[in-house]
Design a protein around this motif. Structure first.
Motif, PDB file in Angstrom:
ATOM      1  N   LEU A 152      94.797 -33.887 -25.066  1.00 34.01           N
ATOM      2  CA  LEU A 152      93.379 -33.794 -24.709  1.00 34.01           C
ATOM      3  C   LEU A 152      92.811 -32.417 -25.034  1.00 34.01           C
ATOM      4  O   LEU A 152      91.659 -32.299 -25.461  1.00 34.01           O
ATOM      5  N   ASN A 153      93.615 -31.375 -24.836  1.00 33.11           N
ATOM      6  CA  ASN A 153      93.162 -30.034 -25.220  1.00 33.11           C
ATOM      7  C   ASN A 153      92.911 -29.951 -26.717  1.00 33.11           C
ATOM      8  O   ASN A 153      91.935 -29.347 -27.176  1.00 33.11           O
ATOM      9  N   TYR A 154      93.799 -30.570 -27.488  1.00 27.19           N
ATOM     10  CA  TYR A 154      93.635 -30.573 -28.949  1.00 27.19           C
ATOM     11  C   TYR A 154      92.359 -31.319 -29.339  1.00 27.19           C
ATOM     12  O   TYR A 154      91.576 -30.838 -30.176  1.00 27.19           O
ATOM     13  N   ALA A 155      92.132 -32.483 -28.737  1.00 25.14           N
ATOM     14  CA  ALA A 155      90.927 -33.256 -29.044  1.00 25.14           C
ATOM     15  C   ALA A 155      89.671 -32.468 -28.674  1.00 25.14           C
ATOM     16  O   ALA A 155      88.666 -32.503 -29.395  1.00 25.14           O
ATOM     17  N   GLN A 156      89.733 -31.744 -27.562  1.00 24.68           N
ATOM     18  CA  GLN A 156      88.568 -30.949 -27.172  1.00 24.68           C
ATOM     19  C   GLN A 156      88.318 -29.824 -28.169  1.00 24.68           C
ATOM     20  O   GLN A 156      87.169 -29.537 -28.524  1.00 24.68           O
ATOM     21  N   GLU A 157      89.378 -29.175 -28.612  1.00 25.77           N
ATOM     22  CA  GLU A 157      89.224 -28.107 -29.603  1.00 25.77           C
ATOM     23  C   GLU A 157      88.619 -28.636 -30.892  1.00 25.77           C
ATOM     24  O   GLU A 157      87.762 -27.985 -31.507  1.00 25.77           O
TER      25      GLU A 157
END
Length: 233
Positions: free
Chosen positions: A154-159
């Motif tokens: 999810l952090n990657y998708a947000q970035e």
């Protein structure tokens, strides 16, 4: 009544001992407020408890504060991430400590690491607490061991700002059924969803909305954590 009195005495005794340990490491009024708020939260919790579960709450409270030096280090770390804003650091630490005690899912160190990761991708304090509470609900469904992979994805998708096929597969394999949830939300087939992914047309904002609708504390499955805790109580 006697059970409640015993519970209150145990918490008060614990508070006195912890205060003696912590008094030498307070680095300013903001950190002092974190500790005071944490104790106040613990005292409020005891009113709802029978003496039989007080030891469990004391254990959670101990882990939420951690060793005295760890409290200081965590505060200074958050203060740095907030570019020296001690009030924001204090607010975040207080709210994370409350989540540790209320949910009883993650250790203090686990929660603070998740919080740091979310801060690094630009989340507000409200967003951070919502997302960590959501991870707690997810853990009931998929198992705690899968949460780090979910959080990283999810952090990657947000970035990136959008959801890609690989990240979606990671979240599906973890047990979130995000493909099904997105198909229902967008009223598209699996092929239609894949087409949208290839066009970078699935925003992280949409993903976040769908996950909150289902896994946040106020979402479709938000009461599962309470049910689990009541089962073990």
């Amino acid at each position: 009544q006697r059970g409640l009195k015993d519970a209150e005495n145990k918490i008060k005794d614990f508070g006195k001992n912890a205060s003696l340990t912590l008094k030498d490491i307070v680095v300013g009024s903001a950190l002092g407020k974190v500790l005071a708020d944490s104790f106040e939260f613990a005292f409020k919790k005891v009113k709802d408890l029978a003496s039989g579960v007080v030891d469990q709450i004391v254990g959670l409270f101990t882990s939420s504060l951690g060793a005295a030096s760890d409290v200081q280090q965590q505060f200074l770390s958050f203060e740095g991430l907030f570019l020296g804003d001690t009030q924001k650091a204090a607010e975040l630490m207080t709210r994370l400590g409350e989540i540790t005690m209320r949910q009883g899912v993650f250790t203090d160190n686990e929660i603070k690491q998740y919080a740091k990761n979310y801060l690094n991708v630009g989340n507000s304090i409200d967003d951070i607490t919502t997302e960590i509470e959501r991870l707690g609900v997810m853990s009931v469904i998929v198992g705690k061991e899968k949460i780090p992979a979910i959080s990283d994805a999810l952090n990657y998708a947000q970035e990136m700002g959008v959801l890609d096929t690989r990240t979606l597969k990671t979240l599906d394999r973890a047990g979130l059924h995000l493909s099904d949830l997105l198909q229902q939300r967008l009223n598209v087939s699996l092929k239609g969803l894949n087409d949208l992914l290839n066009q970078d047309a699935i925003s992280f904002g949409l993903v976040n909305e769908v996950l909150n609708e289902n896994y946040s504390s106020f979402g479709k499955y938000g009461n599962l954590l309470d049910k689990q805790q009541n089962t073990y109580a």
